[in-house]
Design a protein around this motif. Structure first.
Motif, PDB file in Angstrom:
ATOM      1  N   HIS A   1      31.182 -47.101 -28.096  1.00 48.67           N
ATOM      2  CA  HIS A   1      29.832 -46.602 -27.822  1.00 48.67           C
ATOM      3  C   HIS A   1      29.759 -45.099 -28.054  1.00 48.67           C
ATOM      4  O   HIS A   1      30.656 -44.352 -27.664  1.00 48.67           O
ATOM      5  CB  HIS A   1      29.438 -46.879 -26.366  1.00 48.67           C
ATOM      6  CG  HIS A   1      29.141 -48.311 -26.074  1.00 48.67           C
ATOM      7  ND1 HIS A   1      27.871 -48.791 -25.885  1.00 48.67           N
ATOM      8  CD2 HIS A   1      29.964 -49.368 -25.950  1.00 48.67           C
ATOM      9  CE1 HIS A   1      27.914 -50.092 -25.647  1.00 48.67           C
ATOM     10  NE2 HIS A   1      29.177 -50.459 -25.671  1.00 48.67           N
ATOM     11  N   LEU A   2      28.684 -44.690 -28.676  1.00 56.20           N
ATOM     12  CA  LEU A   2      28.285 -43.281 -28.758  1.00 56.20           C
ATOM     13  C   LEU A   2      26.822 -43.250 -28.313  1.00 56.20           C
ATOM     14  O   LEU A   2      25.910 -43.200 -29.125  1.00 56.20           O
ATOM     15  CB  LEU A   2      28.440 -42.739 -30.178  1.00 56.20           C
ATOM     16  CG  LEU A   2      29.866 -42.459 -30.657  1.00 56.20           C
ATOM     17  CD1 LEU A   2      29.891 -42.137 -32.148  1.00 56.20           C
ATOM     18  CD2 LEU A   2      30.483 -41.302 -29.863  1.00 56.20           C
ATOM     19  N   ASN A   3      26.610 -43.310 -27.011  1.00 56.90           N
ATOM     20  CA  ASN A   3      25.260 -43.498 -26.470  1.00 56.90           C
ATOM     21  C   ASN A   3      24.508 -42.190 -26.275  1.00 56.90           C
ATOM     22  O   ASN A   3      25.032 -41.248 -25.669  1.00 56.90           O
ATOM     23  CB  ASN A   3      25.324 -44.225 -25.125  1.00 56.90           C
ATOM     24  CG  ASN A   3      25.467 -45.716 -25.279  1.00 56.90           C
ATOM     25  OD1 ASN A   3      26.260 -46.193 -26.084  1.00 56.90           O
ATOM     26  ND2 ASN A   3      24.717 -46.476 -24.488  1.00 56.90           N
TER      27      ASN A   3
ATOM     28  N   GLY B   1      20.032 -35.190 -30.786  1.00 57.72           N
ATOM     29  CA  GLY B   1      20.572 -34.713 -32.051  1.00 57.72           C
ATOM     30  C   GLY B   1      22.076 -34.855 -32.190  1.00 57.72           C
ATOM     31  O   GLY B   1      22.580 -35.351 -33.199  1.00 57.72           O
ATOM     32  N   LEU B   2      22.824 -34.411 -31.189  1.00 59.98           N
ATOM     33  CA  LEU B   2      24.285 -34.476 -31.256  1.00 59.98           C
ATOM     34  C   LEU B   2      24.775 -35.898 -31.424  1.00 59.98           C
ATOM     35  O   LEU B   2      25.613 -36.179 -32.291  1.00 59.98           O
ATOM     36  CB  LEU B   2      24.906 -33.860 -29.999  1.00 59.98           C
ATOM     37  CG  LEU B   2      26.416 -34.101 -29.837  1.00 59.98           C
ATOM     38  CD1 LEU B   2      27.188 -33.454 -30.986  1.00 59.98           C
ATOM     39  CD2 LEU B   2      26.903 -33.583 -28.490  1.00 59.98           C
ATOM     40  N   MET B   3      24.260 -36.820 -30.610  1.00 60.49           N
ATOM     41  CA  MET B   3      24.764 -38.199 -30.644  1.00 60.49           C
ATOM     42  C   MET B   3      24.375 -38.910 -31.939  1.00 60.49           C
ATOM     43  O   MET B   3      25.125 -39.742 -32.442  1.00 60.49           O
ATOM     44  CB  MET B   3      24.265 -38.966 -29.422  1.00 60.49           C
ATOM     45  CG  MET B   3      24.670 -38.338 -28.086  1.00 60.49           C
ATOM     46  SD  MET B   3      26.430 -37.894 -27.973  1.00 60.49           S
ATOM     47  CE  MET B   3      27.199 -39.512 -27.968  1.00 60.49           C
TER      48      MET B   3
ATOM     49  N   VAL C   1      31.613 -43.666 -24.874  1.00 65.01           N
ATOM     50  CA  VAL C   1      31.272 -42.248 -24.801  1.00 65.01           C
ATOM     51  C   VAL C   1      29.754 -42.112 -24.849  1.00 65.01           C
ATOM     52  O   VAL C   1      29.090 -42.750 -25.665  1.00 65.01           O
ATOM     53  CB  VAL C   1      31.901 -41.463 -25.980  1.00 65.01           C
ATOM     54  CG1 VAL C   1      31.503 -39.988 -25.919  1.00 65.01           C
ATOM     55  CG2 VAL C   1      33.417 -41.614 -25.972  1.00 65.01           C
ATOM     56  N   ALA C   2      29.215 -41.304 -23.987  1.00 64.42           N
ATOM     57  CA  ALA C   2      27.782 -40.994 -24.002  1.00 64.42           C
ATOM     58  C   ALA C   2      27.638 -39.485 -24.109  1.00 64.42           C
ATOM     59  O   ALA C   2      28.620 -38.746 -24.059  1.00 64.42           O
ATOM     60  CB  ALA C   2      27.094 -41.519 -22.748  1.00 64.42           C
ATOM     61  N   GLY C   3      26.414 -39.025 -24.258  1.00 66.36           N
ATOM     62  CA  GLY C   3      26.231 -37.590 -24.325  1.00 66.36           C
ATOM     63  C   GLY C   3      24.812 -37.187 -24.622  1.00 66.36           C
ATOM     64  O   GLY C   3      23.901 -38.019 -24.700  1.00 66.36           O
ATOM     65  N   THR C   4      24.626 -35.899 -24.801  1.00 64.94           N
ATOM     66  CA  THR C   4      23.309 -35.340 -25.071  1.00 64.94           C
ATOM     67  C   THR C   4      23.479 -33.981 -25.710  1.00 64.94           C
ATOM     68  O   THR C   4      24.590 -33.457 -25.787  1.00 64.94           O
ATOM     69  CB  THR C   4      22.494 -35.240 -23.772  1.00 64.94           C
ATOM     70  OG1 THR C   4      21.144 -34.908 -24.068  1.00 64.94           O
ATOM     71  CG2 THR C   4      23.057 -34.177 -22.831  1.00 64.94           C
ATOM     72  N   GLY C   5      22.401 -33.402 -26.181  1.00 63.93           N
ATOM     73  CA  GLY C   5      22.452 -32.064 -26.751  1.00 63.93           C
ATOM     74  C   GLY C   5      21.639 -31.972 -28.027  1.00 63.93           C
ATOM     75  O   GLY C   5      21.640 -32.888 -28.842  1.00 63.93           O
TER      76      GLY C   5
END
Length: 375
Positions: A68-70, A271-273, A293-297
Motif C-alpha cells: 500500500h501507498l495510501n 501529491g507525494l503519494m 505505507v500511508a502518507g501525505t504532502g
C-alpha cells in the motif's frame, strides 16, 4: 416558599437556561475528522459500478506492485455549518475531531461551491506536479507549453481567449516562457491590438490524446493545423500599462499517458503519494515490499515535499486502515508527534528522493536508519 428553596430553584432554572443557550448558541468554528484513504497502487470503485485503477499508465511499460501507498484525506464540515457551543467543546475533548476557526478553512464569504472549485483546481495542479516530479525523478523527459490559465471576466480577452488555450506566439514572436506574454503585451499602448497565435484548448486536448501527451513544446504538425490567430484590443491597467485580461501559465506534456482516476477528492495534499505510486508502477520491483505505507504532502515539479493541514486526522485515518508507516512532511513533524496513534511510525520526508530512500530502508528492514520526526 423558603428562601433556600427559592434560591435553589432560581439556580436550577439559570443552569437550565445556560445549558439551553449553549446548545442553541452557534460558534464560528469548523470541524475536521478522519476521511477515507486510497491506495495509489490499487483501484477505486466507480459510482456507475465496477472499478478503475487509481493510477493508470498507458504507452509505457509498467510493472506489478504490491502493498500500500495510501494517500489520506480529512472530512470537513460545510461552509454554512456552525457547531453549537456544546458540540465544539465535545470536539475539543475528542482525539478524532479537530475544531478550528471557520475562517482558517473557509476564507470570509467563501461558499461551499467556491471551496469545492478551489479544491478541485488544487487537486488538478497536484496531479500535474506529481506526474512531473515522478518522471523527472526517473529521468524521463517532461515538456512544457504556455497556456491561458484564466481569463478575467469582463476583460478584453473574454470570449476570445479561453482557459486551456495554448499560446504559440504573440505578435508573431514565439512564446516559450509565461513571462514573455506580459512583456510582449506591454510593448503596446492601451487601445492597440495584440495578435495571439493559439491552439484552442479543445484542439490541444485532442492532440494530446492522439499522441499520448508527447513531451515537447509548441509546434507539432497537429498543432500547426489547429492554430488560429486571435486579435485582442488592449485595455488599460491602473498604472497605465496595456493589459489583455489573461493569466498565462505553464502546462506540462508527457511522453505517455498517466491518468489519475480518483473521484470526489480535492486539495493539493496527495501529491507525494501520487508521485510514489507512479514511480512504483514504472520501475521493476515493489517500493514497499508488501508493507502498508500511508502518507501525505504537497509536491512541487522538482519533487520538494510541502506541509498540509489536518495532519493529526490523517494519522488516525491511516492507522485505522492498517498503516504501519506514515510519510510525514518535515514541516508537519512537530504537530504530528503530538497525536501519533500507537503502532504508526512517522517517517520525515522533505523530497521525493528522500521518500524513495526511506521506502528502500523499509523494504530492506533497515528501519533503525529511517528519518524520524523529533519528539
Amino acid at each position: 416558599m423558603p428562601r433556600r428553596s427559592a434560591t435553589m430553584l432560581a439556580a436550577t432554572l439559570m443552569l437550565i437556561g445556560l445549558l439551553c443557550a449553549s446548545v442553541l448558541m452557534r460558534v464560528p468554528y469548523t470541524e475536521m475528522s478522519p476521511g477515507p484513504t486510497y491506495n495509489t497502487l490499487g483501484e477505486q470503485e466507480k459510482k456507475s459500478g465496477g472499478s478503475v485503477p487509481v493510477i493508470a499508465i498507458s504507452g509505457h511499460e509498467t510493472y506489478p506492485t504490491s502493498g500500500h501507498l495510501n494517500m489520506t484525506t480529512v472530512q470537513v464540515t460545510g461552509a454554512k455549518y456552525e457547531p453549537s457551543l456544546v458540540s465544539a467543546v465535545i470536539g475539543w475533548l475528542r482525539k478524532d475531531v479537530l475544531v478550528v476557526p471557520h475562517d482558517n478553512v473557509y476564507p470570509k464569504g467563501q461558499t461551499d461551491k467556491e471551496a469545492q472549485q478551489e479544491n478541485a483546481e488544487q487537486f488538478a495542479s497536484s496531479e500535474d506536479s506529481a506526474k512531473t516530479a515522478a518522471l523527472k525523478q526517473l529521468g524521463i523527459p517532461v515538456g512544457t507549453q504556455i497556456v491561458v490559465s484564466s481569463v478575467v471576466a469582463g476583460g478584453p480577452s473574454e470570449g476570445k481567449l479561453h482557459a486551456g488555450d495554448r499560446i504559440v506566439a504573440v505578435d508573431g514572436t514565439p512564446v516559450t516562457a509565461k513571462e514573455q506574454v506580459a512583456a510582449l503585451v506591454t510593448k503596446h499602448k492601451p487601445g492597440e491590438t495584440v495578435e495571439f497565435t493559439v491552439v484552442p484548448h479543445t484542439a490541444a486536448a485532442g492532440a494530446a490524446a492522439g499522441t499520448n501527451g508527447s513531451a515537447g513544446t509548441n509546434g507539432s504538425a497537429t498543432d500547426k493545423a489547429a492554430e488560429k490567430k486571435v486579435a485582442v484590443t488592449t485595455g488599460k491597467a491602473s498604472d497605465g500599462r496595456a493589459v489583455v485580461g489573461i493569466l498565462p501559465g505553464n502546462d506540462h506534456t508527457y511522453p505517455f499517458t498517466i491518468d489519475i482516476g480518483l473521484q470526489d477528492v480535492g486539495g493539493p495534499s496527495a501529491g507525494l503519494m501520487f508521485s510514489l505510486g507512479i514511480v512504483d508502477k514504472l520501475t521493476p520491483g515493489d517500493l514497499t515490499g508488501g508493507t502498508f505505507v500511508a502518507g501525505t504532502g504537497t509536491i512541487s515539479d522538482e519533487g520538494e515535499v510541502g506541509p498540509i493541514g489536518g495532519i493529526q486526522m490523517k494519522l488516525i485515518a491511516a492507522r485505522d486502515k492498517g498503516a504501519e508507516y506514515f510519510m510525514t512532511p518535515a514541516e508537519n513533524c512537530s504537530e504530528a508527534v503530538k497525536g501519533t496513534p500507537d503502532g504508526l511510525t512517522l517517517v520525515k520526508v522533505d523530497s521525493l528522493g528522500g521518500a524513495l530512500k526511506a521506502l528502500d530502508q523499509i523494504r530492506s528492514g533497515n528501519t533503525s536508519a529511517l528519518p524520524s520526526c523529533p519528539k
